[in-house]
Design a protein around this motif. Structure first.
Motif, PDB file in Angstrom:
ATOM      1  N   GLY A  48       0.823  -1.200   0.000  1.00 24.83           N
ATOM      2  CA  GLY A  48       0.000   0.000   0.000  1.00 24.83           C
ATOM      3  C   GLY A  48       0.857   1.250   0.000  1.00 24.83           C
ATOM      4  N   GLN A  49       0.199   2.384  -0.086  1.00 22.87           N
ATOM      5  CA  GLN A  49       0.896   3.654  -0.103  1.00 22.87           C
ATOM      6  C   GLN A  49       0.647   4.395   1.207  1.00 22.87           C
ATOM      7  OE1 GLN A  49       2.894   4.059  -2.647  1.00 22.87           O
ATOM      8  NE2 GLN A  49       2.040   2.218  -3.621  1.00 22.87           N
ATOM      9  N   VAL A  50       1.705   4.979   1.727  1.00 20.10           N
ATOM     10  CA  VAL A  50       1.616   5.809   2.921  1.00 20.10           C
ATOM     11  C   VAL A  50       2.334   7.113   2.632  1.00 20.10           C
ATOM     12  CG1 VAL A  50       1.488   3.863   4.514  1.00 20.10           C
ATOM     13  CG2 VAL A  50       3.721   4.781   3.886  1.00 20.10           C
ATOM     14  N   THR A  51       2.123   8.047   3.512  1.00 12.40           N
ATOM     15  CA  THR A  51       2.777   9.336   3.318  1.00 12.40           C
ATOM     16  C   THR A  51       4.286   9.162   3.281  1.00 12.40           C
ATOM     17  OG1 THR A  51       0.989  10.449   4.507  1.00 12.40           O
ATOM     18  CG2 THR A  51       3.077  11.654   4.252  1.00 12.40           C
ATOM     19  N   GLY A  52       4.857   9.547   2.183  1.00 12.07           N
ATOM     20  CA  GLY A  52       6.307   9.509   2.063  1.00 12.07           C
ATOM     21  C   GLY A  52       6.879   8.188   1.596  1.00 12.07           C
TER      22      GLY A  52
END
Length: 844
Positions: free
Chosen positions: A818-822
Motif C-alpha cells: 500500500g501507499q503511505v505518506t512519504g
C-alpha cells in the motif's frame, strides 16, 4: 518442494493393502507370490543377481564380499569362550552383539551371490553354520529377555534385528528345511525387544519411533512379515513407514513428532538436531531400498511420492553437498567421526542411483545428471565399490556411461538457502560455499552422545564453514578440523573466556547418571537428551531471509536450556552447566563477500569474550602465508595483535585463499601455530592417531568492561588488491546495534537489515517493524523485496520503503502493498510461516 501431509499419505493406503511409494499391492489374489517377490528383491539388493553379478563393474564389490566372508569364517574358527567371532567378546558389550550378527549377515550374503565363482556360493554347509550361529546367539545372549537389553537401546530394537532379519531372508530356504522354527522364534524375540513400542509393535507416539529409526524398524518388520506369511504385519509396517513421507507441519504435529523433512528442505532427528548429513541420509537410503524391495509387487504409478523423495534430494541434500563433500552443519555428533564428508555423499549417491530407476522424463534426466555431477565434481571418487548393493554398482556404471545424460548440479551456480526450520543457512557461489550453524529454543546448540563429539559446546553459536572450490576438504574440515582447532575458537563463534570439561571428565562415563532424581537421568532418558546430549538454546531470534541468490541470517546468543534450568533449581546440584557469552549477530551473504555484524558482545559474569572471525587448518607442508595491512594503510606481515584493515590467509599447497576485511576499528589478533593432537580428543572411539596441522586464526578480544561491537567481511578467494579496495568501497555498515543491524552493497543495489527488538527501526530508506529479516535489491526500475520472521512467532511484519510511491509488479500470497505518506508500505502475514521468506517486486 512437493509436499504431502500425513493425512494425504495415509489416504493412499488401502484398508487391507500394502503401500510402496504410495501404491497398494495388486489385489492380493496371489499374496504368496507378492511376498516371494519382496524376498527375492531383498536378496538381489544384498547379493545381486546372476545377471548383475556377471557384469565386470561388479567384480570388485563381489570379490570384497567373498573375502570378507572368508575372514569372518576364520574368526569363527578361532573364537574363544563367550565369542562367536574371535576378538568380539559377548555378554557385556551390546555393540558386540550387533557386530556378531552383522558378521553372520556378511557370510550369508557371500553364499547368495549367484553367478560368482566361489566355494561359498550355494554352500549349504556354510549356510547351516550361519544358521547355527543364529541359534547359538539366541540361546546364549538374546533369547533371555531378563538378561538382554543393556547398553544402547538402538542395538536391541534396530541393530541386531536388522542383521538377523536380513540373514533369515537370505537363508530362508535353508532355514525352512534345517531349522523351521527359527524364524518364529526370532520374530517373537525381536518383538519382545521392541520395548519402546506397544505390545511388540511400532508406536508412532514414541520418541524412539521417528524418522530414520522408524524406517529401520518398519523395514525389519515387513521383511519379517514376508517370512512368516503375515500380510497384516506387512501392511501395518509399510503403513507406519509411509508416514516418513509426510512433510512436517510444526503447527499441526502428528504424534507430537518433529522428526522428518520440512517444507524448506530441513531435516530433523532427535526432535531438535539438524541431521540431513547423518540420519537424513540413512532415511533416504532406507526409503530407496524400500522402493526396490517392493518393486514388482505393486500396480503401476507412484509418481507423487517419488517426486517427494526427489525433492528431498534437490532441496534438502544438494544445497548441503559441495564438490562431493557433506557439510558439517547437518551431521550432529557424526562430525567427530573419521569416515565423514566424502563418505557421507557416497551413501547419498547410492540412494540417488536407486531413485533414478523410478523417476521419469525430465526428472530422471535431472537426477541421473546429478549422479554424474557428484562423480565428476568430487576430488575423491564416489567409489561405487563401496555401495551396499551390487545392483547399485551396476546401475551407477550405466548412468555414468549414458552419453545422453549431461552431468549437471541440482544447485544453481549461485544459491542462498535458508534452512530456517533447522536453524542453518547455506550460501553458494562458483568459487565457494558458506555454511552457517545457528540454534534457538527450537533447535539444539549441538549434539554429543556416547563419547562422540566430546567438545561441541559452540557448534550452534554461529559457527561457520567456508568451503573453497578445488580443495580436498579432508585437509580443511572433517574430524581434523575439530581435532586441531580449539573448541573455543571455531570459525565465526563468539565465546566467553573460560574452559569447559567434557561429559566423561565431569561424570566419569558417557552420560550423567541420577535415576533417583525426579527427572530420572539414565543413559537414554528424555532428561539426558534435553540437558546432556542435545540441549536447545533459549533464544527466539534465529532466522533469515533469502532473496534470489542473496540472503541474511540473524542470531541472538543465549544460554542453553540446561544452564537456565540449573539456575532455576530444576537440575541436581552436581549437574554442571556453563553460562554463555552474549551477542546479537547478523550475516549478510552477497557475491564476493559475507558481511558479519555483531553488537552487545559480552562475556558475562565478569568475563571477557573472544570472537573468532575464522580458523583454518592446513598441512605443514603447504607453507601457509599470512599478509595484511594496518588500518593506517601501512603494510603488515606476521602474527600478533594490531589495528588491521585486512588480513589474507593463503595456502599455496591447495591454491586457496581467504581475506578478512575489518569494517570498523579493532585490535585484531592473528595467530599461526602448529598443533598436534590425537583424534580421540573429539571422539573416544577414534583411532589414537595424532594429527599435525598449521592452525590459522584471526580473532578479536572483548574486554570484560561492557558491551562491544564488531563488523567485518569474509572474502573468499580474495587477492591483496581486492582486499585493499574495500577501503571506501561498495560495502557500507548502516547500523550495528542490538536493535538493528544493516548493510548496503552499492554495486549490487542491495540494502539488507535484521531487526531484533519490538518497535520501528530505520536503516537508510527502510523502516522495519521488528523483529524481522529484510533484503532489498534494486535493479534498474525493479525493486525486489524479501521478508522473513526470524522468531517464527509473529503474526505479521510491516516495513516502509521511503521515497516516491512504487507500483506493484508481483507479490506472494500474504503480502499486501500500500501507499503511505512519504513511501510504500509492505505488510507480510507471517503467521505459521515458520521462517519462510515472502517476496514482492515493485516498479521504481
Amino acid at each position: 518442494m512437493p509436499e504431502l501431509s500425513r493425512r494425504h499419505v495415509l489416504a493412499l493406503i488401502p484398508a487391507t493393502g500394502l503401500l510402496t511409494v504410495g501404491l497398494p499391492l495388486r489385489a492380493l489374489a496371489d499374496e504368496q507370490a507378492d511376498r516371494a517377490r519382496l524376498l527375492t528383491n531383498t536378496v538381489a539388493i544384498l547379493a545381486g543377481t546372476a545377471e548383475v553379478n556377471q557384469r565386470p563393474e561388479a567384480a570388485v564389490k563381489l570379490a570384497a564380499i567373498q573375502d570378507t566372508a572368508r575372514a569372518y569364517l576364520t574368526q569363527m574358527d578361532q573364537a574363544g569362550p563367550s565369542e562367536l567371532f574371535a576378538g568380539v567378546p559377548l555378554g557385556e558389550n551390546d555393540a558386540n552383539i550387533t557386530q556378531s550378527y552383522n558378521r553372520l549377515l556378511q557370510i550369508a550374503v557371500a553364499t547368495r551371490t549367484d553367478g560368482v565363482e566361489s566355494e561359498l556360493v550355494g554352500n549349504t554347509d556354510v549356510q547351516r553354520r550361519v544358521i547355527d550361529g543364529l541359534d547359538w546367539l539366541h540361546e546364549n545372549y538374546v533369547g533371555d529377555q531378563a538378561a538382554g537389553y543393556y547398553g544402547n537401546w538402538h542395538n536391541w530394537e534396530i541393530g541386531f534385528p536388522s542383521h538377523a532379519t536380513r540373514t533369515l531372508v537370505l537363508l530362508a530356504d535353508q532355514v525352512a528345511s534345517y531349522r523351521p522354527d527359527l524364524v518364529g522364534t526370532y520374530v517373537a524375540t525381536m518383538d519382545a525387544y521392541l520395548r519402546n513400542g506397544i505390545d511388540g509393535d511400532v508406536d508412532l507416539d514414541s520418541r524412539f519411533h521417528t524418522g530414520a529409526n522408524l524406517a529401520d524398524i518398519t523395514t525389519n518388520r515387513f521383511l519379517q512379515g514376508a517370512l512368516l506369511g503375515d500380510d497384516a504385519r506387512i501392511s501395518k509396517a509399510i503403513a507406519d513407514q509411509s508416514t516418513v513421507f509426510a512433510t512436517i507441519d510444526p503447527y499441526h504435529l502428528e504424534h507430537g513428532n518433529t522428526d522428518g523433512y520440512y517444507a524448506d528442505g530441513s531435516f530433523i532427528q532427535h526432535h531438535s538436531v539438524a541431521y540431513t548429513g547423518s540420519y537424513g541420509k540413512v532415511l533416504l537410503g532406507r526409503i530407496a531400498q524400500t522402493i526396490k524391495m517392493l518393486d514388482g509387487a505393486t500396480s503401476a504409478g507412484g509418481d507423487a511420492l517419488v517426486a517427494v523423495v526427489q525433492a528431498w534430494v534437490t532441496n534438502g541434500f544438494a544445497p548441503l553437498i559441495f564438490e562431493g563433500w557433506m557439510m558439517e552443519v547437518v551431521k550432529g555428533r557424526a562430525v567427530s567421526r573419521t569416515t565423514t564428508g566424502y563418505v557421507d555423499v557416497r551413501a547419498v549417491a547410492e540412494a540417488v542411483v536407486d531413485l533414478a530407476g523410478y523417476a521419469v522424463g525430465d526428472d530422471a534426466t535431472a537426477i541421473k545428471g546429478y549422479v554424474k555431477f557428484l562423480n565428476d565434481s568430487s576430488p575423491v571418487s564416489l567409489n561405487p565399490d563401496s555401495f551396499a548393493s551390487p545392483v547399485s554398482v551396476v546401475r551407477f556404471a550405466d548412468i555414468v556411461a549414458d552419453e545422453t545424460v549431461p552431468a549437471a548440479d541440482l544447485n544453481a551456480a549461485a544459491r542462498n538457502v535458508a534452512f530456517n526450520a533447522m536453524d542453518k543457512t547455506v550460501h553458494r557461489r562458483p568459487g565457494y560455499a558458506f555454511a552457517l550453524a545457528r540454534s534457538s529454543d527450537r533447535i539444539s546448540k549441538y549434539e554429543y552422545m556416547n563419547g562422540e563429539n566430546l567438545m561441541p559446546w559452540f557448534q550452534g553459536d554461529g559457527a561457520h564453514y567456508l568451503y573453497l572450490a578445488g580443495q580436498d576438504q579432508t585437509r580443511a574440515f572433517g574430524v581434523d578440523y575439530f581435532t586441531a582447532v580449539s573448541p573455543y575458537r571455531l570459525s565465526g563463534v563468539t565465546a566467553p573466556d573460560g574452559e569447559r570439561r567434557t561429559i566423561p571428565d565431569l561424570y566419569g562415563q558417557f552420560w550423567y547418571e541420577n535415576p533417583d532424581h525426579p527427572l530420572a537421568f539414565t543413559s537414554s532418558s528424555e532428561s539426558q537428551n534435553t540437558y546432556v546430549y542435545f540441549p536447545r538454546g533459549t533464544n527466539q531470534v534465529s532466522g533469515g531471509a533469502s532473496l534470489g541468490a542473496y540472503g541474511t541470517a540473524a542470531l541472538v546468543l543465549s544460554d542453553d536450556v540446561a544452564h537456565v534450568d540449573k539456575q532455576a533449581g530444576v537440575l541436581p546440584e552436581d549437574f554442571v552447566t556453563y553460562p554463555n557469552a552474549r551477542a546479537t549477530k547478523s550475516w549478510f551473504m552477497l557475491d564476493d563477500e559475507i558481511v558479519v555484524l555483531a553488537a552487545g558482545i559480552a562475556g558475562g559474569a565478569g568475563r571477557g569474550a573472544v570472537t573468532t572471525l575464522d580458523s583454518r587448518i592446513a598441512d605443514p607442508a603447504d607453507g601457509v602465508e599470512v599478509t595484511g595491512a594496518l588500518a593506517d594503510g601501512a603494510a603488515w606481515t606476521g602474527d600478533g595483535v594490531a589495528p588491521l584493515a585486512w588480513v589474507r590467509w593463503e595456502n599455496p599447497g591447495e591454491q586457496a585463499a581467504v581475506g578478512y576485511v575489518l569494517l570498523d576499528s579493532q585490535e585484531v589478533t592473528v595467530e599461526l601455530e602448529r598443533v598436534t593432537r590425537s583424534r580421540r580428543v573429539v571422539r573416544a572411539s577414534n583411532p589414537n592417531t595424532s594429527v599435525t596441522k598449521d592452525v590459522f586464526s584471526v580473532s578479536v578480544d572483548h574486554a570484560a568492561d561492557g558491551a562491544h561491537a564488531l563488523a567485518y567481511a569474509l572474502v573468499p578467494n580474495a587477492g591483496p588488491d581486492q582486499l585493499a579496495g574495500y577501503s571506501g568501497g561498495p560495502l557500507q555498515v548502516l547500523a550495528n546495534t542490538t536493535d538493528i543491524q544493516a548493510i548496503k552493497q552499492a554495486q549490487l543495489g542491495i540494502v539488507a537489515a535484521n531487526t531484533f527488538t519490538d518497535g520501528r527501526h530505520q536503516a537508510e530508506r527502510l523502516t522495519v517493524d521488528g523483529p524481522a529479516a529484510v533484503v532489498l535489491r534494486q535493479q534498474g526500475r525493479r525493486l525486489e523485496i524479501g521478508v522473513s520472521d526470524p522468531t517464527m512467532g509473529r503474526e505479521e511484519v510491516t516495513l516502509v520503503i521511503r521515497g516516491r510511491n512504487r507500483g506493484l509488479l508481483s507479490a506472494d500470497d500474504g503480502v499486501t502493498v500500500g501507499q503511505v505518506t512519504g513511501g510504500t508500505s509492505i505488510v507480510v502475514n507471517t503467521a505459521q510461516a515458520y521462517g519462510r521468506t515472502f517476496t514482492a517486486v515493485l516498479e521504481v
